[in-house]
Enzyme design. Structure first.
Site, short mmCIF file in Angstrom:
data_model
loop_
_atom_site.label_atom_id
_atom_site.label_comp_id
_atom_site.label_asym_id
_atom_site.label_seq_id
_atom_site.Cartn_x
_atom_site.Cartn_y
_atom_site.Cartn_z
N LEU A 187 59.48 33.00 -13.20
CA LEU A 187 59.05 31.76 -12.22
C LEU A 187 57.69 31.21 -12.76
O LEU A 187 56.92 32.07 -12.69
CB LEU A 187 59.67 32.06 -10.91
CG LEU A 187 60.95 31.76 -10.52
CD1 LEU A 187 61.90 32.37 -11.60
CD2 LEU A 187 61.16 32.48 -9.05
N LYS A 246 54.14 43.65 -7.33
CA LYS A 246 54.16 43.85 -6.03
C LYS A 246 55.60 43.86 -5.55
O LYS A 246 55.98 44.43 -4.57
CB LYS A 246 53.36 42.79 -5.27
CG LYS A 246 52.04 43.25 -5.34
CD LYS A 246 51.15 42.22 -4.29
CE LYS A 246 49.65 42.57 -4.50
NZ LYS A 246 49.08 42.51 -5.88
N ILE A 301 37.55 28.47 16.13
CA ILE A 301 37.07 29.42 15.36
C ILE A 301 37.98 29.23 14.05
O ILE A 301 39.36 29.84 14.35
CB ILE A 301 37.19 31.01 16.13
CG1 ILE A 301 36.06 30.53 17.25
CG2 ILE A 301 36.58 31.83 15.16
CD1 ILE A 301 35.81 32.03 18.05
N ASP A 355 52.10 22.40 21.83
CA ASP A 355 51.01 21.60 22.24
C ASP A 355 51.61 20.17 22.80
O ASP A 355 52.87 20.12 22.31
CB ASP A 355 49.77 21.48 21.53
CG ASP A 355 50.03 20.94 20.16
OD1 ASP A 355 51.36 20.48 19.68
OD2 ASP A 355 49.27 20.74 19.29
#
Length: 332
Positions: free
Chosen positions: A63, A73, A107, A191
DNA sequence: ATGTGAG
DNA sequence: ACTCACATA
């Protein structure tokens, strides 16, 4: 109305995607390596769109976007059910603290890393050092717990009522739409995303009293006690916090003031979902248009966008690009 | 101006 | 992907 591409959701390679996305976030947030981040994201994406279950690294490597390292992995994960690299990351204190600090609004990876260098390793530590933070970050920290909580639909309905009432007292011609997952009918949201327009506010005429419109609106919502904090406030976008009443959970609230000629593109855009937007924009492209949060414009033969198509409803946009209309609740 | 963060 | 607001310089 031909392509019925179901891009994602429970795809057959879902577990591979999960660990790839986790690795991607780790590279971005902890190592600040945006290139590796992108590589993992791309790999996760191509696997998510792959129709069949991948059964070996070798197969995956065919791919586009998956090379030797990721293939390896996948093999490790298939054989052992986990990834040693990921296990190590979970056990790494620095990495987990950076992840935690990043959850404070304001942050990001850079600041989080900075704070860890300064030996701040928990939210409690951070609360002792608010002098190291911007205003946005201080507020994000103050409501750290509240902002993690989901907002029940009924609460947004209440907030919507108050907002509409207060803003219409200012000028009854204001139009308000709460977008996001709320508009898509979801039982709870992360939210509140409010869009406001006014017939006298157009993309020309961006001047004079229009410059103060949003500030005036925010001001009255502060006075009536709905808005408790401002994170940022410009001419067109407010970010901040609100609550239904004293003692209630504080919620993240965004307000955008948009010119009336751009209102429906904006409503469409901020109603989402993200995946829906992507497929809709792709469809617009196929029909020779470009669609963004401001406008729908035809693409000339050269590919240069022309003048915006006049739009007077959300459905206009669908019609223009010959896309079957979908109610907000069917855009999930 | 540039980097950061949010959405 | 793209835009907006902010902090810092």
């Amino acid at each position: 109305m031909s392509k019925r591409k179901k891009p994602s959701e429970d795809n057959s390679n879902h577990d591979f995607c999960d660990f790839l996305i986790e690795l991607a976030d780790y590279e971005k947030n902890v190592n600040r390596n945006i290139h590796k981040h992108n590589v993992y994201r791309k790999a996760a994406n191509v696997l998510a769109n792959h129709p069949t279950r991948i059964t070996s690294g070798k197969e995956a490597q065919k791919l586009d976007g998956i090379g030797k390292k990721i293939a390896k992995k996948i093999d490790e994960f298939l054989q052992t059910g986990k990834l040693q690299k990921l296990e190590n990351i979970h056990n790494d204190e620095k990495a987990s603290v950076i992840n935690l600090l990043t959850q404070v609004s304001g942050i990001g990876p850079a600041k989080a890393r900075n704070l860890v260098e300064m030996d701040i390793r928990s939210i409690d530590d951070l609360r002792k050092h608010t002098d190291k933070l911007t205003h946005h970050q201080v507020v994000g920290l103050r409501y750290f717990e509240d902002f993690q909580k989901r907002i029940p639909r009924v609460e947004i309905e209440e907030i919507e009522k108050i907002m509409k009432c207060e803003v219409e007292k200012l000028d009854e011609d204001y139009e308000i739409t709460i977008c996001g997952s709320y508009r898509r009918g979801q039982p709870e949201s992360g939210d509140i995303d409010a869009l406001i327009t006014h017939p006298h506010y157009t993309s020309e005429m961006c001047n004079k009293q229009n410059k103060d419109r949003l500030k005036t609106i925010v001001n009255t919502l502060e006075k009536c006690g709905l808005i408790t904090d401002v994170l940022s406030l410009g001419d067109t976008k407010f970010m901040g916090a609100c609550r239904l009443n004293e003692g209630a959970t504080t919620r993240r609230l965004d307000i955008r003031l948009t010119p009336c000629d751009q209102y429906y593109c904006c409503v469409l855009y901020f109603t989402g979902s993200d995946i829906f937007n992507k497929t809709m924009r792709a469809h617009a492209n196929e029909k020779g248009f470009t669609l963004n949060e401001h406008s729908l414009r035809p693409l000339g033969s050269t590919g240069v966008p022309g003048e915006p198509v006049p739009i007077s409803s959300e459905k206009d946009i669908f019609d223009c690009i010959e896309y079957e209309y979908r109610e907000p609740q069917n855009r999930n």
